[in-house]
Structures are given as C-alpha cells and as structure tokens.
Write a protein that holds these residues in place. Sequence first.
Motif, mmCIF file in Angstrom:
data_model
loop_
_atom_site.group_PDB
_atom_site.id
_atom_site.type_symbol
_atom_site.label_atom_id
_atom_site.label_comp_id
_atom_site.label_asym_id
_atom_site.label_seq_id
_atom_site.Cartn_x
_atom_site.Cartn_y
_atom_site.Cartn_z
ATOM 1 N N ALA A 2 -49.166 1.892 1.371
ATOM 2 C CA ALA A 2 -49.040 0.912 2.446
ATOM 3 C C ALA A 2 -48.121 -0.220 2.027
ATOM 4 N N ARG A 3 -48.191 -0.593 0.749
ATOM 5 C CA ARG A 3 -47.329 -1.673 0.266
ATOM 6 C C ARG A 3 -45.864 -1.237 0.279
ATOM 7 N N LYS A 4 -45.603 0.044 0.029
ATOM 8 C CA LYS A 4 -44.244 0.542 0.073
ATOM 9 C C LYS A 4 -43.672 0.437 1.489
ATOM 10 N N VAL A 5 -44.507 0.791 2.438
ATOM 11 C CA VAL A 5 -44.064 0.722 3.825
ATOM 12 C C VAL A 5 -43.744 -0.703 4.217
ATOM 13 N N VAL A 6 -44.573 -1.652 3.750
ATOM 14 C CA VAL A 6 -44.333 -3.050 4.057
ATOM 15 C C VAL A 6 -43.013 -3.514 3.453
ATOM 16 N N PRO A 29 -46.105 -5.528 -4.472
ATOM 17 C CA PRO A 29 -45.086 -5.966 -3.502
ATOM 18 C C PRO A 29 -44.832 -7.468 -3.509
ATOM 19 N N TRP A 30 -44.280 -7.934 -4.628
ATOM 20 C CA TRP A 30 -43.868 -9.331 -4.702
ATOM 21 C C TRP A 30 -42.426 -9.374 -5.172
ATOM 22 N N THR A 31 -41.730 -10.393 -4.683
ATOM 23 C CA THR A 31 -40.345 -10.545 -5.105
ATOM 24 C C THR A 31 -40.126 -12.001 -5.572
ATOM 25 N N PRO A 32 -39.446 -12.165 -6.721
ATOM 26 C CA PRO A 32 -39.042 -11.060 -7.605
ATOM 27 C C PRO A 32 -40.220 -10.537 -8.418
ATOM 28 N N PRO A 33 -40.184 -9.243 -8.792
ATOM 29 C CA PRO A 33 -41.264 -8.709 -9.638
ATOM 30 C C PRO A 33 -41.140 -9.233 -11.074
ATOM 31 N N VAL A 34 -42.267 -9.292 -11.772
ATOM 32 C CA VAL A 34 -42.260 -9.769 -13.162
ATOM 33 C C VAL A 34 -42.674 -8.623 -14.073
ATOM 34 N N LEU A 35 -42.120 -8.646 -15.250
ATOM 35 C CA LEU A 35 -42.298 -7.523 -16.162
ATOM 36 C C LEU A 35 -43.758 -7.318 -16.557
ATOM 37 N N ASP A 37 -46.308 -7.498 -14.902
ATOM 38 C CA ASP A 37 -47.159 -6.918 -13.845
ATOM 39 C C ASP A 37 -47.124 -5.392 -13.838
ATOM 40 N N ARG A 38 -46.485 -4.765 -14.863
ATOM 41 C CA ARG A 38 -46.396 -3.302 -14.925
ATOM 42 C C ARG A 38 -45.758 -2.757 -13.632
ATOM 43 N N VAL A 39 -44.524 -3.125 -13.393
ATOM 44 C CA VAL A 39 -43.800 -2.812 -12.161
ATOM 45 C C VAL A 39 -43.403 -1.339 -12.134
ATOM 46 N N THR A 40 -43.528 -0.737 -10.929
ATOM 47 C CA THR A 40 -43.093 0.641 -10.674
ATOM 48 C C THR A 40 -42.079 0.624 -9.541
ATOM 49 N N LEU A 41 -40.929 1.300 -9.792
ATOM 50 C CA LEU A 41 -39.886 1.408 -8.776
ATOM 51 C C LEU A 41 -39.847 2.839 -8.248
ATOM 52 N N THR A 42 -39.675 2.984 -6.932
ATOM 53 C CA THR A 42 -39.588 4.302 -6.295
ATOM 54 C C THR A 42 -38.323 4.358 -5.457
ATOM 55 N N CYS A 43 -37.502 5.392 -5.745
ATOM 56 C CA CYS A 43 -36.266 5.580 -4.990
ATOM 57 C C CYS A 43 -36.544 6.471 -3.777
ATOM 58 N N GLN A 44 -36.188 5.961 -2.597
ATOM 59 C CA GLN A 44 -36.474 6.681 -1.350
ATOM 60 C C GLN A 44 -35.180 6.885 -0.595
ATOM 61 N N GLY A 45 -34.861 8.148 -0.300
ATOM 62 C CA GLY A 45 -33.638 8.469 0.425
ATOM 63 C C GLY A 45 -33.547 9.945 0.679
ATOM 64 N N SER A 46 -32.360 10.412 1.126
ATOM 65 C CA SER A 46 -32.179 11.818 1.439
ATOM 66 C C SER A 46 -31.913 12.611 0.173
ATOM 67 N N GLY A 47 -31.988 13.906 0.294
ATOM 68 C CA GLY A 47 -31.770 14.762 -0.862
ATOM 69 C C GLY A 47 -33.062 14.999 -1.625
#
Length: 539
Positions: A2-6, A29-35, A37-47
Amino acid sequence: MARKVVLLLWAQTLGLAGAQTTQLLVEPPWTPPVLWDRVTLTCQGSGTAAATTWYKDGQRWRLQGPDRLRVTESGTYQCDRPGTGLSPPVSVFNAWLVLQVPARALLEGDTVTLRCRSWQNNPATWVSFYREEKQLQLFRDGTELSLSPLRLHHSGRYCCRGSVDSEVSRGWKESAPVTVTVHRVPLSGVSVSAEPPGGQVALGDRLVLSCVVATGTGPLSFSWHRGDSWAPLGTSPHLELRHVGDNDSGHYQCRASDGDSMAKSVPMNVTVLVPVANATISPGALAQPVRAGDPVTLRCSVQVGSAPVTFTWLRNGSEVARGPLLELGDVHVGHSGTYQCVATNQLGQDGHRVFRALSLELALTVTPRAHWDTAVAVNIGRSLLFLALLLGVIGGCHWWQRLAARKPQDSAPTGVPRPCPPSASTSDQRAAAGTLRGTAGPRCHLRECDVTLGGNWGSLGGIESPQGSLTALHSTPGPPHSSSQCPGGTGHFCLFLDPKGSVWIKAGEMGLVCSALPAQLGKEEGPAQGAEQILVGFA
C-alpha cells in the motif's frame, strides 16, 4: 504494498509518471529516506524484472540485477528497464539531522507531519522548524511539526535545526532543505443533476442543470456542452433553460477545471415531453341508427403528444376498454350509449406529472334489425309520397301555364269554337232577343269557354247550374262590356250578336263570356254527326 502505491501516486501527481513509465518505490515511505531505516528500493516498469539495470550516483552500478534492492550505502539511486528509460532519482541520506516529509501527494485539506530526524535516532533537543528561512515553531523536546489543514500557501522550502547529543558528536546541527509542494485536490466525481429529476421536462417548463464535483479544491471553472459540440452553452455551475422547446432535447455534459486538470461528467439525456392534446375518435360520425349485427370499430388518436401514450375508452362515463382501438364486433342494443376516449402521457417513471386529453362525445344508437326494416320502409314510403307530390305540383304548374296561354285566344271574337250539333231552325239561331230554351237530355259543348248546356243546362266551368233560361236583355250587337248588362243569379244566361254575326253567351254569376258562330250552331261537320243536339228557340 500500500505504501508503494501511495508513493507512485505522489510521483504521478508531481508529473513524473507522465514522461516515463519506470518508477522507483521507497520503503518506508518518507522522503528523503535515511540509511538507518533499512531502506528498500523497488524498480517498477515494463519488461522483465531480471532485466533491471541499477545506477548509483550517476554511474552504472549493477547489470541485469533484480528489481528489488536493499540499500546499504547512502547516495542517489536510479533504475532502468529496457525501452522505458531511467526512473526518477531517489537520494538516501546519512546525515546528523534530516527533515522528512511523507512520500505522497500533499493535497489541500490534508494534515501533514514534518519530522526532524537525528543520526541513528539519537536524541535531539531545542528543535526549530523553518520555511523560507523563517522560523515557524520551536520545540524544546519535540521533533515533529503538524500542518493542518494544508493550503496552497504552505508550499515552500523547509528545514530544521536542533541540538544533537551522541557519542560521536554533540552540538547544533541543521538539516538539508526539503521542498514541500501542496497540490489542489485532483478533480474527480464530476456529475450532473437536474431539476426536475431525471432530465425529463414538459414542453414550455423550466429546466435547471447543476454541475457537482465530488472532490477538488481551488477555484474551479465550468463549461456546459450539448452533444459533440465544443461550443459552451454556459460557464457557471448551473445551466438554466427557462422555457424548454422541442429542440432542447439531447445529451448535456459539464466540464470542470482547476487550472491544472480537467474532468467531465457523464452525459445526461434531457428529454422534452410534449403533453397530449386534441384527442379525436374516428370515424367521427356513424350512420344513425346502426343496425344490430353490424361490425363497429372506433380509433382514438391525438394531434400531438410524446410517446408512450395510453388510451382509455369510456361509455356513459365508465371505463370499458384500453388501447387505441375499440373493436365492438357485431354490435347489439347493449352497445348503445355515448363514447369518449382519454389519451394520457406522463413525466418520469413515477408519473409525478400526468397529462390527459378528452375527446368529444360520440353517440352510438343500435336498432334491432326488424325495427330497422320498418324504419327503412317508412322512409321509402315517405320518399315516394314526396316524389308524387312533387310530380303533381310540376304537372299543375304546367297545366296552369297552358291555360294562361290560351286565355287571350278565348277572349278574342275571331276564335273558331268547336262545332255544336245542329239546332231546330236557322231563323231562331239568328234571333237577337227572346228566350233560349234547351231540351232535356241533349247537350252542346262550347269548347271555347268550357260551357255545357243540357236539359238542366249542365254545368258551367265545372259548377253545376240548376235548370233555368237564357234571356236576351237587348238586341244591340256586340259583346257585353259590364256585368250590369246581364243580371246575376243562378241559371241566368245572356245571348248577344256581334257585327260579324257571332253568338255570345254570358253567365251573369260567373262573369264568363263565350262565343260561337250561328252557322256552327246548326251545322253538322265531320265527327260531329250523331253528336248530342240542343234545340235553340226564342219565346
């Protein structure tokens, strides 16, 4: 998830999703993220996910890696998917003091919390919040600032300052500035309402359409359109039609705009109903009377009226049938009465307005067949009698015209009368005075004046005369010129001689004058032989 969608919605609101389809989602889901906080990035797109390429600080970092990455170093990250390009950059901070805002779209009317984070969550005191270098609030022990409700003027550059106490470092620290953008609430849920409800309105009535926006803030502008036309009918939230006409039917749509975006309503179908009017029954007149057993069918129609139109039949004020046709079949005496039809149409499914049109009355009289035959015979007899009287009048007029045409000839002494049978002596015929007597039985017909002389002197002009004598008053030649020359009274006649020797006979009481030549009074000619005779003598 849900946070990703937001976060994705927030990026789309900032206009990033429109230019490229690859997005980089952050958790938490905070910006900017801080190290820390154990940040996870997810790439979303075609392919495919395995075809993701990662970049760090502008440099290619991992090739054909997975689409999900656990961040262990501070820096600026991007991802790439074949054919969709690079994602927007996301910076992961590892500073002594960091100001964070929620990673979502900040909309008017929302409540937002800004938090000032110290490194590794060490204590921070005497924290102040600033917007455009202007202090907003100072907290001795607090590290969060709440803005509610958000307005457009809350947009700007924010930062925080405070005292950080850690094992590594102590002192006053200041965060990097963070841009806060407050957006108007995107327009959505645009719809049209109508009064009267449903968009159904009677011809000539008033119609008001209203544009309703479920969500959306800021100054809004409106425009009204009908059908596929872009020409605006109005630019206010309401569209009023004071007197609806036939050409006002159609699909109406409202379009609302806040300057940044535009939304339009589902078209509303406006229906203009024409009330029923001028109901009529055909045939409008029936042969009177109608014979029993004859088939009778009546039809009800209206001059104007929007469908659907219903029809009701009344006989003597009571309902007998429904529908445009009334088929009575072979009628009988019980069908006699006064018929009317009622045409009806209405507004809306609930029928909150009903229109009616009542036809004129039609009288139906059914006569039994035996009575009808008698009536026909009577009518034929009357017609024949009238025809006979008419022929009689025509014949009488013709006879009267012939009689009027003959009168001038009758009055002239030159006319030649029908011969009379011979009399007793010629000398008696030429006598100018004396008494003329007739014998009983024989008669002489003087055709010119239609006088019959006989034993009882017969009849004069169709009027019977009793027995009497013809008496000469004087011997002066010429016909009488006044009634005083011949005394009145029943049975009195007068004889006269004119210069040509014609004998004139006058009936005193009738005023009739006839003539005959003396020679013809005693001469037998042609078919007169054997005819009745009269003896003329003078005493």
